[in-house]
Design an enzyme around this catalytic site. Structure first.
Site, PDB file in Angstrom:
ATOM      1  CB  CYS A  30      -4.708  22.041   5.754  1.00  0.00           C
ATOM      2  SG  CYS A  30      -5.528  20.555   5.214  1.00  0.00           S
ATOM      3  CE1 TYR A 169      -5.785  13.067  -0.292  1.00  0.00           C
ATOM      4  CE2 TYR A 169      -7.598  14.617  -0.049  1.00  0.00           C
ATOM      5  CZ  TYR A 169      -6.555  13.911   0.493  1.00  0.00           C
ATOM      6  OH  TYR A 169      -6.265  14.069   1.826  1.00  0.00           O
ATOM      7  CG  HIS A 172      -4.402  12.341   4.173  1.00  0.00           C
ATOM      8  ND1 HIS A 172      -4.207  13.222   3.129  1.00  0.00           N
ATOM      9  CD2 HIS A 172      -3.191  12.161   4.728  1.00  0.00           C
ATOM     10  CE1 HIS A 172      -2.938  13.570   3.072  1.00  0.00           C
ATOM     11  NE2 HIS A 172      -2.293  12.932   4.037  1.00  0.00           N
ATOM     12  CG  ASP A 265       1.038  12.270   4.879  1.00  0.00           C
ATOM     13  OD1 ASP A 265       2.170  11.884   4.534  1.00  0.00           O
ATOM     14  OD2 ASP A 265       0.378  13.104   4.236  1.00  0.00           O
TER      15      ASP A 265
END
Ligand code: ADP
Ligand code: SF4
Length: 684
Positions: A30, A169, A172, A265
């Protein structure tokens, strides 16, 4: 020239139908720019490609209005109208012969769809994972079919936008595809739930759909979280993740593997060192023949070589190291290892995304300013005529200002009162867990010390008289700040008279070792609300004190939620036996008893306290500035043209803000000199 040891990092890697130019891979991350600042986003990604990253990814890209992350600024590909903005990214990346990758995402119950007001989707009916009073509905077969179509449509749009690698994806704890894999989210009884094969079904289908739709010219990558660090409660690398990768082994063109959730992460250096993901991702290459990319805050090229040689990774993934130094690959290539600006693992970059603004970086002040201010991390305008600059104070602001001015060709004198460089960074990096923060000082010192146009003096506390005597035209005061001992902060806007009797130590005192030998019990009062108080509580506990942590906030260190540390910080204090008293202000002190008051009712309670560590706010060290401004009439005769305060001396803030202030000062001085030159030329 580079050492041949590193040649292996510059080998191409085939990923399905596309080939990378090297092994440097900027994984999706991000930026806080996304769909709302498309030109800033493109310039940022283009800079990575210019700096040598062979693959440059976007951040997560919403594929449909039912995956609306508003107010976060992620990328968006809801329909064809979103293509041009992303085309800016692919063009910027392709301009430097790198591959552009896009991380398609449907966020399932991770979104509340605040803008679109779509009902969120989940494998099973569940409340969304934000605090919004919103529930997600269990997807029926028609929803699943629609989702598969949206993903295919988005993949086609991504291909049209020019992307070379398209992600499926599941990571997360933020994506629908991962939610389907996990038992705690998926309690379905149809063919998409229950046993392992059923929970894997949608993931496999979407992967196959995507390959069919775009796999002729685009590589299709999977991003999978291989462990959630939840033990049997979550996905484990040696159990389910191994089964997933074994089951799909060679179906994707590449595996991008990491930990979940984001706080696992992207762990900070306070809690995890370089390579902390290795134990979880090492197995992946043994169950697939496809290339594998992984992350671990890698900044050392030797470590990168080891990872490739040991067959752990094919591509060195990086988010934060690529933010701190977009030119890391080129520096390795050119044999300029000493120029690599290493990430310090502070997660200030993450805080930008979490507060929905373009990110900032402690080490790289140019980040997210590539387009808005036209800042390049490696290139500065050159001064046509060297000018004289004096920088007073050798903390992050002073060092950065000196570096910018010196690189532009000016003559710089840097004076520091103490006998060490680095200011607060040198103090704070001695605190437990913060050693890597010293890189802020070390990188700048490494650069400055080899520059002939920089004179550096330690043990040189300058007064207003000294500065006027020197008569250097341009003066920047980067004299820092000090912590207040009088309680003034957010909860108490005025000094508290009783603090004078309370045996108070400030963070400056503790960092200078003054807590040692002091009497406990210790109370740490935190109204700063970021990292400092929690670390001082750790220090006090390590010295064998009984420690109570009092804060007007509802949790310990609430701002550290933005850096993904809050949970770890509070856990650590609890494990150290620190008693936490939230929602309380200071109310009085008498004979070893600290009185604290409930922030709601005002009810007081007494805490045993022989030493109060007060962490509230800081005051600028601006005595020199005030003395100089009182004598402004003397400046011209002394040869002084301008005096400015920068960094904490201007207004105390983050280290990142001090670095940014130093950088801005240098750039603005260059800009000003250029304008003056142009004015003179016009006048001539
Ligand atoms: P910033 O974060 O703004 O760079 P720091 O507190 O980290 O601020 O650094 C300020 C530095 O300035 C400290 O190292 C301090 O010793 C130094 N300093 C303060 N006053 C003077 C002075 N009058 N002359 C020279 N150095 C000073
Ligand atoms: Fe690294 Fe901190 Fe910069 Fe993020 S902000 S890239 S963690 S130095």
């Amino acid at each position: 020239m580079r050492d041949a040891t590193y040649d292996i990092l510059f080998e191409p890697v085939q990923i399905g139908p596309v080939q990378t130019r090297n092994r440097f891979y900027q994984v999706p991350h991000c930026t806080g720019m996304g769909h709302r600042y498309p030109r800033s986003e493109a310039a940022h990604r283009g800079m990575k490609a210019e700096g040598g990253w062979g693959v440059v990814c976007t951040q997560e890209t919403e594929i449909h209005p039912s995956s609306d992350l508003t107010p976060a600024n992620e990328a968006r590909l809801w329909d064809t109208k979103d293509i041009p903005a992303l085309q800016l990214v692919t063009e910027a990346v392709h301009a430097h012969d790198s591959l552009a990758a896009i991380q398609l995402a449907h966020n399932g119950l991770h979104v509340a769809n605040r803008y679109t007001r779509h009902t969120p989707f989940a494998p099973s009916a569940a409340v969304v994972d934000s605090d919004d009073p919103v529930q997600a509905r269990a997807m029926d077969k028609a929803d699943i079919k629609a989702f598969r179509r949206w993903h295919v449509d988005a993949a086609r749009r991504a291909k049209e936008a020019g992307f070379d690698i398209i992600y499926v994806y599941a990571g997360h704890d933020m994506t629908l595809l991962q939610h389907f894999l996990l038992e705690r989210h998926n309690q379905r009884s149809d063919e998409y739930g229950g046993n392992f094969e059923n929970r894997l079904r949608l993931f496999r289908e979407v992967l196959q759909d995507t390959k069919e739709a775009v796999g002729d010219t685009c590589a299709v990558a999977v991003r999978l979280a291989v462990d959630e660090l939840l033990g049997a409660e979550g996905l484990r690398h040696d159990v389910e993740a191994r089964d997933i990768i074994t089951a799909l082994a060679d179906e994707p063109d590449m595996w991008d593997v990491n930990l979940s959730d984001w706080s696992n992460d992207s762990q900070t250096s306070r809690f995890a060192k370089e390579g902390y993901q290795e134990d979880y991702t090492r197995f992946v290459k043994s169950v697939t023949s496809k290339p594998v990319v992984g992350v671990g805050r890698y900044t050392s090229p030797d470590t990168m070589v080891r990872l490739v040689k040991q067959g752990h990774l094919d591509l060195i993934g990086a988010a934060r190291p690529s933010i701190a130094d977009p030119f890391l690959p080129n520096k390795v290539k050119e044999g300029r290892l000493e120029d690599i600006r290493e990430c310090i693992g502070c997660n200030i970059c993450v805080s930008g995304d979490n507060t929905c603004v373009p990110m900032r970086c402690t080490q790289n002040p140019t980040v997210a300013e590539e387009w808005r201010r036209g800042w390049h991390p490696e290139v500065l305008p050159k001064a046509s005529k060297p000018e004289q600059h004096l920088i007073v104070g050798g903390g992050p602001a002073g060092l950065e200002a000196a570096l910018v001015l010196a690189k532009a060709g000016h003559d710089v004198t840097l004076a520091e009162a103490s006998d060490v460089w680095g200011g607060r960074v040198s103090l704070e990096s001695r605190l437990p867990g913060l050693a890597e923060w010293g890189r802020v000082r070390d990188w700048r010192m490494g650069q400055l010390q080899v520059m002939p146009n920089v004179q550096m003096y330690l043990g040189s506390g300058l007064s207003a008289d000294d500065i006027l005597d020197y008569g250097i035209a341009n003066v920047a005061l980067a004299t820092g700040a000090h912590w207040r001992a009088d309680g003034t902060g957010r909860a108490h806007r005025k000094p508290l008279a009783f603090m004078a009797d309370a045996s108070v130590l400030t963070p400056d005192d503790v960092m200078q070792g003054k807590l040692e030998g002091r009497q406990g019990p210790v109370v740490v009062f935190d109204d700063d609300r970021y990292y400092m108080a929690s670390i001082l509580a750790e220090v006090a506990a390590a010295q064998g004190n009984r420690v109570t942590f009092v804060t007007p906030a509802s949790v310990v260190a609430p701002w550290s939620d933005h850096t993904l540390e809050q949970g770890r910080i509070q856990t650590r204090l609890i494990e150290l036996g620190v008693e936490i008293v939230p929602l309380h202000r200071l109310a009085g002190y008498s004979e070893g008893q600290l009185s604290v008051a409930c922030g709601y009712t005002g009810a007081t309670r007494q805490l045993a306290c022989k030493t109060l560590v007060s962490v509230t706010s800081r005051s600028p060290n601006d005595a020199v500035w005030r003395a100089l401004s009182a004598r402004e009439a003397e400046w011209a005769d002394a040869g002084v043209e301008s005096v400015k305060t920068i960094g904490d001396c201007h207004a105390p803030g983050l280290i990142a803000a001090a670095v940014y202030a130093g950088h801005s000062y240098g750039r603005e001085a260059l800009e000003l000199a250029k304008v003056l030159r142009e004015d003179r030329m016009l006048a001539d």
